[in-house]
Design an enzyme around this catalytic site. Structure first.
Site, mmCIF file in Angstrom:
data_model
loop_
_atom_site.group_PDB
_atom_site.id
_atom_site.type_symbol
_atom_site.label_atom_id
_atom_site.label_comp_id
_atom_site.label_asym_id
_atom_site.label_seq_id
_atom_site.Cartn_x
_atom_site.Cartn_y
_atom_site.Cartn_z
ATOM 1 N N ASP A 145 0.834 -1.206 0.000
ATOM 2 C CA ASP A 145 0.000 0.000 0.000
ATOM 3 C C ASP A 145 0.874 1.264 0.000
ATOM 4 O OD1 ASP A 145 -2.380 1.413 0.063
ATOM 5 O OD2 ASP A 145 -3.192 0.307 1.758
ATOM 6 N N ASP A 203 -9.929 3.454 -3.676
ATOM 7 C CA ASP A 203 -10.635 2.227 -3.285
ATOM 8 C C ASP A 203 -12.020 2.064 -3.923
ATOM 9 O OD1 ASP A 203 -8.450 2.187 -1.656
ATOM 10 O OD2 ASP A 203 -9.575 1.789 0.171
HETATM 11 C C1 GLA Z 1 -5.968 1.337 1.505
HETATM 12 C C2 GLA Z 1 -6.120 0.342 0.370
HETATM 13 C C3 GLA Z 1 -7.261 -0.616 0.685
HETATM 14 C C4 GLA Z 1 -6.989 -1.333 2.003
HETATM 15 C C5 GLA Z 1 -6.774 -0.317 3.117
HETATM 16 C C6 GLA Z 1 -6.308 -0.979 4.410
HETATM 17 O O1 GLA Z 1 -7.077 2.161 1.580
HETATM 18 O O2 GLA Z 1 -6.355 1.021 -0.844
HETATM 19 O O3 GLA Z 1 -7.419 -1.565 -0.360
HETATM 20 O O4 GLA Z 1 -5.850 -2.136 1.852
HETATM 21 O O5 GLA Z 1 -5.799 0.650 2.745
HETATM 22 O O6 GLA Z 1 -5.983 -0.067 5.395
#
Ligand code: GLA
Length: 418
Positions: A145, A203
């Site tokens: 991430d 997301d």
């Molecule tokens: C980010 C990522 C998500 C998830 C969260 C976890 O937002 O884009 O897919 O992994 O972190 O904290």
């Protein structure tokens, strides 16, 4: 005659990370979208068992991925990441071994920055030792991430992502490398060289409008993907009962069965990784049926490794923010993907309004695909509906859906040249 060219992914040299993985889009499950931080050994093992029991593993689903929140708050005295001992009493290597014994693979999550998005230790400055640790545990997949790097330092993260890629290669263990930097800094331009997949957007969450906005963000990205390296429009929301960004205070925005069929059709034709988010232990039959459709999955997993593209989009009426402001509106779109052996797959979607599939402004639409510009053969195609399993006949010149397609629904077909 002008013909569409779908050969880029085939002609481009395979440039991906040197691990031999992901020759077709990866298939699996991830904890985040349904369970957020509620990860534990028992959750992961029960989801893995369900992956086998539901028949999903036999269909090719193999990665069981623990997302954020598996870590202890601090590294150990040797500077190594360690699991939270309450959530994972037997450690991560035990989970890996158990999954391997079930014929599955383990994915885990870390962050290119100093902290993960939920505030646990990130890998910044520890790429080598973290890669080694994950390899020693038997991890098979790393989602990496981007929190607390781009937010705090606001710089191009490609060097850091490259450092982790090198560290993973150095371990000698094939670990699928999934870059999650939300499409910032155009990862499709550099991630194909160093990773197996890269997120193209922020997301996803289980809302039709969000799914379709992510689909639109894939425009122009097909040429960057191919065997070993894939655009990642984020996880599959079929059957997920969750909230926007998984923020507890937000209302649930679940997608319906027909929206889910459209979503799954699009992920398959876009050659997206098929990483499920739903609770496999209590999945409704309709959701399992969707993600288990072998003919749709065959399009996703087609060995040619092309990525589908939008070949036609039509709107009528005036829409403001996805809401129809005139008496009647329509919004249809057709996606096409070349398959091995000269066949094609198509998704014909009635996008309707963004928010209300039963809005009176939107009605079922007959959607057409021009066949005259595709393929090299006789121009005749046998067409099969992949959701109903029905052979629809032989078509020349044009294929039209036999019935009107409901708003927020899609028809997915395979076109086999004769
Ligand atoms: C980010 C990522 C998500 C998830 C969260 C976890 O937002 O884009 O897919 O992994 O972190 O904290």
């Amino acid at each position: 005659m002008m013909r569409y060219v779908f050969t880029l992914a085939v002609l481009a040299p395979t440039m991906a990370i040197d691990n031999g993985l992901a020759l077709t889009p990866p298939m699996g499950w991830n904890s985040w979208n349904q369970f957020g931080c509620n990860v534990s050994e028992s959750l992961i093992l029960s989801q893995a068992q369900a992956m086998v029991d539901t028949g999903l593993a036999a269909l090719g689903y193999e990665y069981v991925n623990i997302d954020d929140c598996w870590q202890a708050q601090e590294r150990d005295t040797n500077g190594r990441l360690q699991a939270d001992t309450t959530r994972f009493p037997n450690g991560i290597s035990y989970v890996a071994t158990t999954l391997h014994d079930m014929g599955l693979k383990l994915g885990i999550y870390s962050d290119v920055g100093k902290k993960t998005c939920q505030g646990y230790p990130g890998s910044h400055g520890s790429y080598d030792v973290d890669a080694e640790t994950l390899a020693s545990w038997g991890v098979d997949f790393l989602k990496f991430d981007t929190c607390s790097l781009t937010f705090e330092e606001r710089r191009d993260p490609r060097d850091d992502y490259t450092a982790m890629s090198t560290a993973l290669n150095t371990t000698g263990r094939p670990i699928l490398y999934s870059i999650c930097n939300w499409g910032k800094h155009d990862p499709w331009l550099w991630a194909p060289n160093i990773s197996n997949m890269w997120r193209t957007t922020m997301d996803i969450y289980p809302q039709y409008a969000r799914v379709m906005s992510i689909v639109d963000a894939q425009n122009g990205l097909a040429e960057y993907a191919g065997p070993g390296h894939w655009n990642d429009p984020d996880m599959v929301e079929v059957g997920v009962e969750s909230t926007i960004f998984n923020w507890k205070h937000m209302p649930a925005t679940n997608i319906t069965q027909r929206e889910s069929m459209a979503h799954f059709s699009l992920w398959s034709i876009l050659s997206a990784p098929i990483i499920l988010g739903l609770d496999l232990t209590s999945a409704p039959a309709w959701a399992l049926d969707i993600v288990s459709n072998a003919e749709v999955l065959a399009v996703s997993q087609d060995p040619l490794g092309a990525t589908g593209v939008s070949v036609a989009e039509a709107t009528t009426g005036v829409m403001v923010g996805g809401v129809c402001t005139t008496g009647a509106c329509s919004h249809t779109q057709v996606f096409l993907k070349e398959l091995a052996g000269g066949a094609f797959a198509a998704v014909l979607i009635n996008r309707g309004g963004k928010y209300d599939q039963d809005d009176a402004h939107f009605v079922p639409e007959t959607i057409r695909l021009d066949l005259s510009t595709i393929g090299e053969g006789s121009g005749l195609f046998a067409v099969r509906d992949l959701w109903t399993g029905e052979d629809l006949g032989v078509f020349e010149g044009e294929f039209a859906t036999p019935e009107g397609v409901e708003p927020h629904a899609a028809v997915m077909v395979r076109l086999t040249p004769l």
